[in-house]
Write a protein that holds these residues in place. Structure first.
Motif, PDB file in Angstrom:
ATOM      1  N   SER A 137       0.819  -1.211   0.000  1.00  0.00           N
ATOM      2  CA  SER A 137       0.000   0.000   0.000  1.00  0.00           C
ATOM      3  C   SER A 137       0.853   1.261   0.000  1.00  0.00           C
ATOM      4  CB  SER A 137      -0.954   0.004   1.198  1.00  0.00           C
ATOM      5  OG  SER A 137      -0.254   0.121   2.428  1.00  0.00           O
ATOM      6  N   ALA A 138       2.061   1.193   0.551  1.00  0.00           N
ATOM      7  CA  ALA A 138       2.932   2.369   0.564  1.00  0.00           C
ATOM      8  C   ALA A 138       3.335   2.762  -0.854  1.00  0.00           C
ATOM      9  CB  ALA A 138       4.176   2.102   1.415  1.00  0.00           C
ATOM     10  N   ASP A 139       3.702   1.783  -1.683  1.00  0.00           N
ATOM     11  CA  ASP A 139       4.074   2.096  -3.061  1.00  0.00           C
ATOM     12  C   ASP A 139       2.869   2.586  -3.858  1.00  0.00           C
ATOM     13  OD1 ASP A 139       6.841   1.736  -3.193  1.00  0.00           O
ATOM     14  OD2 ASP A 139       6.666  -0.427  -3.398  1.00  0.00           O
ATOM     15  N   VAL A 140       1.702   2.014  -3.589  1.00  0.00           N
ATOM     16  CA  VAL A 140       0.495   2.482  -4.275  1.00  0.00           C
ATOM     17  C   VAL A 140       0.219   3.934  -3.896  1.00  0.00           C
ATOM     18  CG1 VAL A 140      -2.006   2.187  -4.492  1.00  0.00           C
ATOM     19  CG2 VAL A 140      -0.506   0.176  -4.482  1.00  0.00           C
ATOM     20  N   ALA A 141       0.288   4.237  -2.588  1.00  0.00           N
ATOM     21  CA  ALA A 141       0.031   5.604  -2.128  1.00  0.00           C
ATOM     22  C   ALA A 141       1.048   6.582  -2.708  1.00  0.00           C
ATOM     23  CB  ALA A 141       0.060   5.648  -0.603  1.00  0.00           C
ATOM     24  N   LEU A 142       2.324   6.183  -2.719  1.00  0.00           N
ATOM     25  CA  LEU A 142       3.357   7.059  -3.258  1.00  0.00           C
ATOM     26  C   LEU A 142       3.130   7.319  -4.742  1.00  0.00           C
ATOM     27  CD1 LEU A 142       5.981   8.628  -3.131  1.00  0.00           C
ATOM     28  CD2 LEU A 142       7.222   6.454  -3.387  1.00  0.00           C
ATOM     29  N   GLY A 143       2.781   6.271  -5.486  1.00  0.00           N
ATOM     30  CA  GLY A 143       2.514   6.446  -6.909  1.00  0.00           C
ATOM     31  C   GLY A 143       1.372   7.415  -7.146  1.00  0.00           C
ATOM     32  N   ILE A 144       0.339   7.333  -6.305  1.00  0.00           N
ATOM     33  CA  ILE A 144      -0.796   8.255  -6.432  1.00  0.00           C
ATOM     34  C   ILE A 144      -0.342   9.681  -6.168  1.00  0.00           C
ATOM     35  CG2 ILE A 144      -3.001   8.924  -5.413  1.00  0.00           C
ATOM     36  CD1 ILE A 144      -3.437   5.906  -4.821  1.00  0.00           C
ATOM     37  N   TRP A 145       0.466   9.876  -5.117  1.00  0.00           N
ATOM     38  CA  TRP A 145       0.903  11.238  -4.776  1.00  0.00           C
ATOM     39  C   TRP A 145       1.771  11.828  -5.884  1.00  0.00           C
ATOM     40  CZ3 TRP A 145       5.665  13.622  -3.663  1.00  0.00           C
ATOM     41  CH2 TRP A 145       5.555  14.913  -3.130  1.00  0.00           C
ATOM     42  N   LEU A 146       2.668  11.036  -6.430  1.00  0.00           N
ATOM     43  CA  LEU A 146       3.545  11.535  -7.490  1.00  0.00           C
ATOM     44  C   LEU A 146       2.766  11.891  -8.757  1.00  0.00           C
ATOM     45  CD1 LEU A 146       6.612   9.143  -7.072  1.00  0.00           C
ATOM     46  CD2 LEU A 146       6.669  11.639  -6.871  1.00  0.00           C
ATOM     47  N   THR A 147       1.647  11.210  -8.981  1.00  0.00           N
ATOM     48  CA  THR A 147       0.842  11.469 -10.185  1.00  0.00           C
ATOM     49  C   THR A 147      -0.457  12.193  -9.840  1.00  0.00           C
ATOM     50  OG1 THR A 147      -0.191   9.279  -9.996  1.00  0.00           O
ATOM     51  CG2 THR A 147       1.751   9.458 -11.407  1.00  0.00           C
ATOM     52  N   ARG A 148      -0.465  12.899  -8.716  1.00  0.00           N
ATOM     53  CA  ARG A 148      -1.714  13.510  -8.226  1.00  0.00           C
ATOM     54  C   ARG A 148      -2.334  14.476  -9.236  1.00  0.00           C
ATOM     55  NH1 ARG A 148       2.793  15.189  -5.934  1.00  0.00           N
ATOM     56  NH2 ARG A 148       3.254  17.405  -5.530  1.00  0.00           N
ATOM     57  N   ASP A 149      -1.504  15.158 -10.024  1.00  0.00           N
ATOM     58  CA  ASP A 149      -2.054  16.091 -11.012  1.00  0.00           C
ATOM     59  C   ASP A 149      -2.514  15.370 -12.273  1.00  0.00           C
ATOM     60  OD1 ASP A 149      -1.531  18.235  -9.318  1.00  0.00           O
ATOM     61  OD2 ASP A 149       0.487  18.527 -10.131  1.00  0.00           O
ATOM     62  N   ARG A 150      -1.885  14.271 -12.591  1.00  0.00           N
ATOM     63  CA  ARG A 150      -2.202  13.557 -13.833  1.00  0.00           C
ATOM     64  C   ARG A 150      -3.310  12.523 -13.653  1.00  0.00           C
ATOM     65  NH1 ARG A 150       1.574  13.163 -18.130  1.00  0.00           N
ATOM     66  NH2 ARG A 150       3.344  14.586 -17.942  1.00  0.00           N
ATOM     67  N   ILE A 151      -3.324  11.840 -12.504  1.00  0.00           N
ATOM     68  CA  ILE A 151      -4.284  10.761 -12.293  1.00  0.00           C
ATOM     69  C   ILE A 151      -5.326  11.135 -11.257  1.00  0.00           C
ATOM     70  CG2 ILE A 151      -4.561   8.365 -11.540  1.00  0.00           C
ATOM     71  CD1 ILE A 151      -1.872   7.715 -12.760  1.00  0.00           C
ATOM     72  N   TRP A 152      -4.896  11.421 -10.032  1.00  0.00           N
ATOM     73  CA  TRP A 152      -5.853  11.657  -8.947  1.00  0.00           C
ATOM     74  C   TRP A 152      -6.798  12.810  -9.274  1.00  0.00           C
ATOM     75  CZ3 TRP A 152      -7.368   9.008  -4.838  1.00  0.00           C
ATOM     76  CH2 TRP A 152      -8.143   9.653  -3.866  1.00  0.00           C
ATOM     77  N   ALA A 153      -6.273  13.902  -9.764  1.00  0.00           N
ATOM     78  CA  ALA A 153      -7.106  15.079 -10.034  1.00  0.00           C
ATOM     79  C   ALA A 153      -8.160  14.804 -11.097  1.00  0.00           C
ATOM     80  CB  ALA A 153      -6.224  16.263 -10.456  1.00  0.00           C
TER      81      ALA A 153
END
Length: 500
Positions: free
Chosen positions: A170-186
């Motif tokens: 889950s740590a790597d998943v969370a980190l990946g989300i944070w790094l791509t927060r503008d491209r994916i999460w947003a």
């Protein structure tokens, strides 16, 4: 005569029954889920094995940025070749772990996620040609994230539970989300965000083992807060984990990893995760995180050599991530170690291992040089060894800010001259010889007269695996931790001459 015939008939019935029972037992025996399933290796086409080795051939002036860009494209093609149809699981070639095929598939996705995310965060292109077709890195990561957190879908990762591998990933998943927060999460809708956040939120309340596991809920919580997701009352659990983690500090920036003591998990797990916690939330205990990095790096840089670092401890297939603390120091401890020395360490380690078989068919092998099951634990899956690329993740993520990949290289301590340094908290005496590049760790608390034997992975282990349907790898803990000395010149596994 009739009595003898009846006895023979009875014996035949017994043998037949035993044979039938044995056949049924073999057909239905329990063990590791998906143990007999194996992935067929697919050679990469865009950056081949030979092409990657050529890119990482040692150069006095240092490796150009393109070598690391080639490494990313190589790993991306492997990710594409081995991903499931919906993209949430990636089944790399190799031997399964004890956690089962479903868990191994999640691990394959999760451990690539930050690699792809760091590539995007570095400003490099989203659309890349691999294997004769164009792919979108953003699209691949988004598809896998949504499929893996879909409770009703066939690729659902499952619910995070205490001590389960899902918690670790889950740590790597969370980190990946944070790094791509503008491209994916947003760009996710509210229902999709809720789905992902619900899966991650479980990491805050389940039991984590002490040591590097304690950092997982801390990082996941920081990411959720950074994304404006509610963590409600779960913060009390996370605060406890952080307090417990800090209590494991042994001095000099080193932290004991549970009962294992201090080993390279300080580099590729603890320093890595603390770095990202600091990047995500610079106000989260910066004094401890940055002081820990500064103290460790001052000594730790002496372990780096043109042949990697002295091999000891478990999980050595993460070997290419040993330079991580020197790279994170650029942001956490400016001036302690130069960018040129940090990148020289990354160059040296990647050059040595890539040219000696650490990469194959778009993946990172389970071993030290090439595949070697005597050097991996039963929890090590084919995708586990992608942690070897954590140095690449940091270098890419910091490249815009610090120009790491283009930094003029500076020599490692062992390349600058002979040395001897002592880490009083670990009782490690480290020596370096400039003439040979050899670095040796002498652990003064280990008995000088004992040299625990190293057991190779042999036929008996293969037989037990076949009978029990699960990994049966040699118990080499004493050899990996109990010897007096460990050296870059006297590794436990034989490395063939560099492939050309």
């Amino acid at each position: 005569m009739m009595r003898r015939l009846r006895a023979l008939a009875f014996l035949a019935l017994v043998v037949g029954a035993l044979g039938f029972g044995a056949a049924r037992w073999f057909a239905h025996r329990t063990g590791t889920e998906g143990w007999t399933e194996r992935t067929t290796p697919v050679p990469t086409r865009t950056v081949t094995d030979a092409g990657l080795r050529a890119a990482f051939a040692a150069r006095p002036e240092g490796l150009p940025p393109k070598a690391y860009e080639d490494a990313f494209v190589y790993l991306l093609e492997g990710f594409v070749n081995y991903r499931s149809q919906l993209g949430a699981r990636v089944y790399y070639p190799g031997t399964p772990s004890k956690n089962g095929r479903t868990s191994d598939g999640l691990e394959g996705f999760a451990r690539f996620f930050p690699i792809g995310a760091a590539w995007l965060a570095s400003g490099r292109p989203d659309a890349i040609e691999v294997g004769g077709r164009m792919v979108s890195v953003t699209g691949l990561l988004r598809e896998g994230l949504l499929a893996g957190t879909d409770r009703d879908g066939p690729d659902f990762w499952g619910v995070i539970t205490s001590g389960n591998q899902r918690l670790f990933e889950s740590a790597d998943v969370a980190l990946g989300i944070w790094l791509t927060r503008d491209r994916i999460w947003a760009r996710l809708d509210r229902a999709e965000k809720d789905r992902v956040a619900t899966w991650l939120r479980r990491a805050l309340v389940v039991h984590a083992y002490e040591g590097n596991w304690s950092l997982i809920p801390v990082l996941v919580e920081r990411v959720l807060l950074a994304l404006d997701e509610d963590v409600c009352c779960d913060q009390v659990y996370v605060a406890r984990y952080w307090r417990e983690f800090k209590q494991l500090a042994v001095g000099g920036g080193w932290i004991a990893d549970g009962t294992q003591g201090a080993d390279y998990y300080n580099a590729w797990a603890m320093q890595y995760l603390m770095f990202w916690i600091d990047r995500i939330d610079p106000a989260f205990d910066p004094a401890f995180i940055r002081d820990t990095n500064r103290r460790l790096v001052t000594f730790y840089q002496h372990l780096m050599s043109p042949k990697g670092a002295p091999l000891m401890g478990r999980s050595v297939c993460y070997r290419m991530a040993t330079p991580v603390p020197l790279l994170t120091a650029q942001a956490l401890s400016p001036g302690v170690v130069s960018a040129g020395r940090a990148m020289r360490a990354l160059d040296a380690v990647w050059s040595y291992f890539v040219t000696h078989g650490a990469t194959r068919d778009g993946a990172i092998t389970q071993g030290f040089c090439g595949p070697d099951l005597a050097l991996v634990n039963d929890y090590t899956a084919p995708g586990s060894c992608l942690w070897s690329a954590r140095g690449l993740v940091v270098a890419l993520a910091l490249d815009r800010e610090f120009g790491l990949l283009s930094a003029p290289r500076e020599p490692l301590p062992v390349e600058a001259g002979d040395f001897q340094v002592f880490e009083e908290h670990l009782k490690w005496r480290v020596r370096g010889r400039r003439e040979t590049g050899e670095v040796t760790i002498e652990i003064e608390t280990n008995e000088p007269s004992t040299q625990p034997a190293f057991t190779p992975f042999g036929m008996s282990h293969r037989l037990r695996e076949w009978l029990r349907n699960r990994p049966e790898r040699p118990a080499n803990h004493d050899a990996m931790y109990g010897r007096r000395t460990y050296s870059t010149e006297q590794t436990m596994t034989r490395c063939e001459p560099a492939a050309r």
